[in-house]
Enzyme design. Structure first.
Site, PDB file in Angstrom:
ATOM      1  N   HIS A 231      -2.461  10.229  -1.711  1.00 60.53           N
ATOM      2  CA  HIS A 231      -2.533   8.958  -2.421  1.00 60.53           C
ATOM      3  C   HIS A 231      -2.410   9.163  -3.925  1.00 60.53           C
ATOM      4  O   HIS A 231      -1.741   8.374  -4.610  1.00 60.53           O
ATOM      5  CB  HIS A 231      -3.855   8.254  -2.097  1.00 60.53           C
TER       6      HIS A 231
ATOM      7  N   ASP B 259       2.262 -14.118  12.778  1.00 62.40           N
ATOM      8  CA  ASP B 259       1.129 -14.737  12.113  1.00 62.40           C
ATOM      9  C   ASP B 259       0.208 -13.632  11.585  1.00 62.40           C
ATOM     10  O   ASP B 259      -0.414 -12.923  12.379  1.00 62.40           O
ATOM     11  CB  ASP B 259       0.371 -15.636  13.093  1.00 62.40           C
TER      12      ASP B 259
ATOM     13  N   GLU C  95       0.841  -1.197   0.000  1.00 68.88           N
ATOM     14  CA  GLU C  95       0.000   0.000   0.000  1.00 68.88           C
ATOM     15  C   GLU C  95       0.874   1.244   0.000  1.00 68.88           C
ATOM     16  O   GLU C  95       1.626   1.494   0.952  1.00 68.88           O
ATOM     17  CB  GLU C  95      -0.912   0.021   1.228  1.00 68.88           C
TER      18      GLU C  95
ATOM     19  N   LYS D 190      -7.864 -15.313  16.304  1.00 67.09           N
ATOM     20  CA  LYS D 190      -8.055 -14.950  14.895  1.00 67.09           C
ATOM     21  C   LYS D 190      -9.514 -14.653  14.550  1.00 67.09           C
ATOM     22  O   LYS D 190      -9.951 -14.868  13.424  1.00 67.09           O
ATOM     23  CB  LYS D 190      -7.496 -16.044  13.971  1.00 67.09           C
TER      24      LYS D 190
END
Length: 886
Positions: free
Chosen positions: A838, A742, A532, A666
């Site tokens: 951006h 993770d 990104e 998670k």
């Protein structure tokens, strides 16, 4: 005469322990310095010498001696000269003797400091290295990593090492040679030298013991230079009657002849030794050592330093001292045995060494048989790092990497012959097309290629071809074999059995650094792996603003990973009884003992229970050292539940699942937001108002207003759980990918609430993150690129003294990085710069030369968008209208 005991305080004060302490500190500092291996000099320029700093015990000792040796020797010389001057002063009363004694002690202390004491330091460093190696390997195995991978990771994290291999230092010969006093010595010569020394010691003492019966005769006069060798075995006392035998016989005959009673007193004989030269010196023919006779006898003993040896050996004739020598030798033997056993712990598995030899093929083109046809691979893995390709003869091009037939070189084997070779475990001798054919026909399962071929890189190449040529998926997967997904020059040994299965390559990700950011008084560059645009630049701008305000401050409020199993009972009564027992002191004690017995690092902190009908959910919360620890906890939970069922009267309990989603892992869950999971960290920074205006191009009140409206009220309107922030998940995920965490655990790790206040004109911003789940050992941290990023942060591997400190520090860094990202994005939103940033960074036609530091976005030209400081402008206009109304 002054007693020696009266002068002991003088000797202790004179000698002291200052110099051993100085040398010890220097050796330890050099070993830590070699671990860090800085790559730049003090002026910031690259330093090639620093790049190649060897991480060896030898280097640490040599560096310490170079840095502090001259200073230590200088102090010794000054002290010796002072005490010698005191001895030469002629003052009576014992001062002269004590000064001479102190001078000699200082002289020998200096020699022993740079010989015996340095060897002791070396042994200490080696023992510490072995302990760290074994501890890290066991911690990785407890976290579910296979023994082979755990051994590789532990070996690559060793510091300082006892010796270096040719792959680590190009200056050392490949044969494993080192230098001793300028001469090359092979590493294998050291054990051989030890064996010879021990063997010689044993042979001398055996000969000494065997010659004891032959020492009683008068003809056995041992030369002075050799007499000290018998001091190890205490000599029997001299019989005075034997010495005076001839005289007693004469007196007895005389008294008998005269018939007169005679009284004879026999006193202990006094031994006199006649030194050379003397006319009474024993003749050569009276000595059993006649094999030394000849014209070279004097030269021999002169060359051996006979008089010196005689003086040294005589000092060991004392029976008590000889016993201490034997005790010291026994201790040395025990210590060497311990070191040999400890070294055996760090030896890799025998199968691994043979597999390593199989993993070093050549890629040069030659007319070879299929039995020697191998895929190209790099020579040595440098601690598992991605190794750049090396120049070889007739290196194959990218087009040549695809499967080729060798039918024009050797006769093509039939399918039956290939299957027979496979059954005989000779699959490595098959060509790539033959292996692909066997796999497509189901003779070699795709998951078993690594075990069958024992060559990880070739396995990946074969699997890519199998995937591309599988008939069921060839329509969409046929391009994989020649795709741009890289697969070469990678250490798959660390991946297999630890990180991934059915590997077809590796995915490169761009990694940037934000910062530096001052966190608790220490500066860090924060690694971020992301695709990104503007994310790293925006976080760097936040770091700049935070540093201008004095840096970020972090507080760790909790540390405990959780696992929530689900157990079931037939009746509600039994489920309630189990809950009451688990909540009691006895239940807590029994479960804690059972859980803690499964690991050296996992320690049960608390248990939280909850019922749903006949189902009982138990939330174990434990510490896990520097590992994230899910596998470690699961093993402890299984053992604790088994003890509960078998030994505590709950035989009717059924273990439904080790993970009953009461953890919660998670998945978004309020229990993680309220009770925490992993590391709970709060980070804060105070940004001066002028910095907010100059760097962030915003206003304090506007930021406070935006944070309340967006992060607090807006998230509440959406019914968010733990999402009271702008984009914490962006920074958390980028850091997780870069450091081997993770990625799926960013769900709960991104739980964050951002709070902003106007503190006397300055912006006070804080982020509270109750469930950051990170580790510095196990999982993706075993891969060298990810470990390198942990090295960048100074938290690689297990903490050497306090397990868990590295993981806790990583959690603090993550929270501080989120703080910088939140500050920058909220400022961009408040100033209306988000879209412009951006577009300018991600939509530019061609990249332009970037400045040395990312510049903060400037104000927009022309009219501002309606979102720019909107609420602040409305408030200011309302206040102005009120003043005019008055």
């Amino acid at each position: 005469m002054v007693l020696l005991s009266e002068g002991l305080p003088f000797l202790v004060v004179t000698i002291g322990f200052e110099k051993p302490i100085i040398l010890t500190k220097a050796v330890l500092a050099a070993s830590l310095k070699s671990r860090r291996q800085p790559g730049a000099s003090s002026d910031g320029a690259p330093n090639e010498a620093n790049d190649s700093l060897p991480r060896t015990i030898q280097y640490a000792v040599q560096t310490a001696v170079k840095e502090r040796g001259f200073e230590i020797v200088r102090d010794y010389c000054i002290e010796i000269l002072i005490v010698v001057a005191g001895a030469a002063s002629g003052v009576q009363g014992g001062l002269r003797q004590f000064c001479f004694l102190a001078a000699w002690i200082l002289f020998f202390d200096c020699i022993l400091l740079f010989t015996l004491y340095t060897s002791i330091l070396t042994i200490k460093l080696e023992i510490n290295r072995i302990k760290r190696h074994v501890a890290l390997r066991k911690a990785l195995e407890e976290d579910g990593v296979s023994r082979t991978v755990a051994e590789n990771v532990a070996s690559s994290n060793e510091w300082p090492k006892l010796s270096r291999t040719s792959s680590e230092d190009g200056n050392i010969s490949p044969s494993g040679e080192t230098t001793v006093f300028g001469r090359k010595v092979r590493d294998s010569s050291i054990p051989r030298f030890k064996v010879l020394m021990v063997s010689g010691f044993i042979i001398i003492n055996v000969l000494n013991l065997c010659t004891i019966p032959f020492r009683g005769g008068s003809m056995n006069n041992t030369p002075p230079a050799m007499s000290g060798l018998s001091s190890v075995v205490t000599q029997p006392p001299t019989d005075p009657f034997k010495v005076a035998g001839n005289g007693l016989d004469t007196i007895f005959v005389s008294a008998k002849n005269r018939n007169v009673a005679t009284t004879v007193t026999v006193i202990t004989p006094i031994k006199y030794e006649l030194e050379y030269p003397s006319i009474h010196y024993a003749s050569p023919e009276d000595s059993d050592w006649s094999f030394f006779d000849g014209e070279y006898t004097d030269q021999l003993f002169s060359a051996m330093g006979g008089h010196v040896v005689e003086g040294v050996l005589k000092s060991f004739e004392d029976p008590v001292l000889s016993k201490w020598i034997i005790i010291a030798l026994a201790m040395s033997l025990v210590l060497n045995g311990y070191l040999f056993n400890a070294a055996r712990w760090s030896i890799k598995d025998p199968d691994q060494s043979s597999q390593t030899e199989h993993r070093r093929p050549s890629r040069r083109r030659s007319t070879v048989t299929p039995a020697t046809y191998r895929l190209e691979e790099t020579t040595d893995y440098a601690n598992g790092r991605v190794v750049p390709p090396q120049a070889v003869e007739e290196e194959e091009s990218d087009e040549d990497l695809q499967m080729k037939s060798v039918a024009n070189k050797v006769p093509k084997r039939t399918a039956a012959e290939c299957e027979q070779l496979l059954k005989e475990k000779k699959a490595r001798s098959l060509t790539d097309p033959e292996l692909v054919d066997l796999s497509l026909r189901g003779k070699i399962p795709g998951y078993a290629l690594e075990k069958t071929l024992e060559d990880k890189t070739r396995t990946v190449k074969i699997r890519r071809a199998v995937v591309s040529r599988t008939p069921a998926t060839s329509e969409v997967s046929s391009l994989l074999e020649n795709s741009k997904l890289p697969y070469e020059h990678y250490d798959y040994d660390r991946v297999h059995g630890a990180c991934c299965e059915n590997v077809i390559g590796y995915m490169p990700l761009p990694v940037g650094v934000a910062g530096p950011l001052t966190i608790d008084g220490r500066n860090y560059f924060i690694p971020m792996a992301t695709t990104e645009g503007v994310l790293v630049a925006s976080t760097s701008r936040g770091c700049k603003a935070i540093n201008a305000g004095g840096g970020a401050v972090t507080v760790l409020t909790g540390d405990g990973m959780t696992r929530g199993p689900c157990v079931g009972f037939e009746t509600l009564t039994r489920a309630g009884a189990a809950k009451l027992w688990l909540d009691s002191e006895e239940g807590q004690r029994v479960m804690k003992t059972a859980f803690n017995s499964t690991s050296r690092f996992a320690r049960l902190q608390s248990m939280k229970t909850s019922m749903a009908g006949t189902y009982l959910y138990i939330r174990f919360k434990t510490t896990t050292g520097d590992a994230m620890g899910m596998n470690m906890i699961s093993k402890g939970v299984e053992n604790a539940l088994n003890v509960m069922a078998n030994d505590s009267g709950f035989e009717d309990m059924a273990i439904i699942s080790v993970s009953g989603n009461f953890c919660t892992d998670k998945k978004p869950a309020a229990i993680n937001w309220i009770d925490g999971r992993g590391k709970s960290v709060v980070a804060e920074a105070i940004i001066p108002g002028d910095v907010v205006r100059s760097v962030l191009k915003s206003d304090v009140n506007a930021l406070v207003e935006l944070n309340t409206a967006k992060n607090l009220i807006g998230s509440a309107m959406a019914g968010s759980i733990g999402g009271f922030n702008a984009h914490a998940a962006n920074i958390v995920t980028a850091i997780f990918l870069a450091t081997g965490q993770d990625p799926a655990q960013n769900v709960e790790s991104s739980n964050c609430i951002t709070v902003m206040k106007n503190l006397n004109g300055a912006l006070q911003i804080s982020v509270s993150m109750p469930s950051i789940e990170v580790g510095t050992i196990g999982g993706g941290t075993v891969l060298e690129p990810q470990s390198a990023m942990l090295d960048l942060l100074g938290v690689r591997g297990a903490h050497p003294t306090n397990p868990g400190d590295n993981a806790r520090q990583l959690a603090r860094i993550v929270a501080a990085g989120v703080l910088a990202g939140e500050l920058s994005l909220c400022s961009a939103l408040a100033a209306g710069h988000l879209v412009q940033a951006h577009m300018s960074h991600n939509r530019s036609a061609a990249p332009s030369a970037a400045p040395s530091r990312v510049a903060s976005p400037g104000p927009l030209s022309g009219a501002q968008t309606p979102t720019t400081l909107a609420m602040s402008q409305i408030v200011e206009r309302a206040a102005g209208s009120a003043r005019r109304g008055r």
